[in-house]
Design an enzyme around this catalytic site. Structure first.
Site, short mmCIF file in Angstrom:
data_model
loop_
_atom_site.label_atom_id
_atom_site.label_comp_id
_atom_site.label_asym_id
_atom_site.label_seq_id
_atom_site.Cartn_x
_atom_site.Cartn_y
_atom_site.Cartn_z
N HIS A 138 46.48 32.06 39.04
CA HIS A 138 46.43 32.46 37.64
C HIS A 138 46.51 33.98 37.52
O HIS A 138 46.39 34.70 38.51
CB HIS A 138 45.14 31.97 36.97
N LYS B 22 41.84 35.99 34.35
CA LYS B 22 41.12 34.71 34.28
C LYS B 22 39.76 34.86 34.95
O LYS B 22 39.66 35.37 36.07
CB LYS B 22 41.93 33.60 34.95
#
Length: 245
Positions: free
Chosen positions: A133, A137
């Site tokens: 990600h 995040k």
């Protein structure tokens, strides 16, 4: 539907606003930090009539969100990740309908089904899960990685054990599943479940190229849940409706 977005000023909240604007539904209000009309810091300040709540906020808002929703008897779609326990969600679902999932991409939920099937079929294969990600995040591993582990574990009759970010000198156990989180750049989300056998490897991968797929999935969940009575649902319930249609 008149929709309340929890986390409306966040990245996913803003993507969801644009998605709803392209639909037949309306963003009636939001929870976030802004001086704009119809955006509130507190659920109890919301004055608009709300048909459904879509939550892309944070785990800290879960309790006030569920208190508000159960008091007002409003269906909820919970799309927030990083929630440690679902006991509070289970309790609220006895009063109102709730959709809760680690990922609202329809493709990811198909991947979940496939991962469970392959895990059951390839009993002697080692399994590893990798997720990547963007660098902003917060939760690691992702809710989707946990969801995929649950899927392969179901395929092995709950005999597997999660090993987060393997390190050290210990030998890999046959029943362990390594779960690895990569963070960097602007990657929206990539999840891979790898099955390692003797002289062969099978990999199942899903790549998200925009956040809009999660917004669209959560909106489909809202359309599904708004007609339901109390109970806890997931994306598989929505997929089954699509199959039947």
């Amino acid at each position: 539907m008149n929709i309340l977005i929890a986390g409306i000023t966040g990245q996913m909240g803003q993507v969801l606003v644009k998605t709803i604007e392209d639909s037949n539904h309306t963003v009636a209000a939001g929870i976030g930090h802004s001086n704009e009309d119809h955006i509130y810091d507190n659920f109890n300040d919301v004055k608009e009539n709300i048909d459904v709540i879509i939550d892309f906020s944070s785990p800290d808002l879960l309790s006030p969100l569920l208190d508000y929703a159960t008091t007002k008897e409003i269906p909820v779609v919970i799309a927030t990740t990083g929630i440690d326990s679902i006991e509070e969600i289970n309790k609220a679902s006895k009063k109102i309908p709730i959709v809760y999932a680690g990922n609202y991409s329809l493709g990811i939920n198909i991947l979940e089904k496939l991962a469970e099937t392959v895990s059951r079929a390839l009993q002697n294969f080692d399994i590893e899960i990798t997720e990547t990600h963007h660098n902003k995040k917060k939760d690691a591993p992702s809710g989707t990685a946990h969801m995929l582990f649950d899927a392969v574990n179901n395929g092995r009759d709950d005999t597997l054990s999660a090993n987060y970010g393997r390190e050290g000198m210990a030998k890999r156990e046959s029943n362990e599943v390594g779960i690895h989180a990569l963070r960097g750049g602007t990657v929206v989300g990539t999840h891979t479940v790898s099955f390692f056998g003797e002289d062969e490897v099978l990999e199942l991968t899903h790549t998200a190229y925009s956040k809009r797929i999660f917004a669209e999935g959560s909106l489909k969940a809202a359309e599904f849940i708004v007609t339901k009575t109390q109970g806890l649902y997931d994306v598989n319930d929505i997929l089954e409706v699509n199959y039947n249609e």
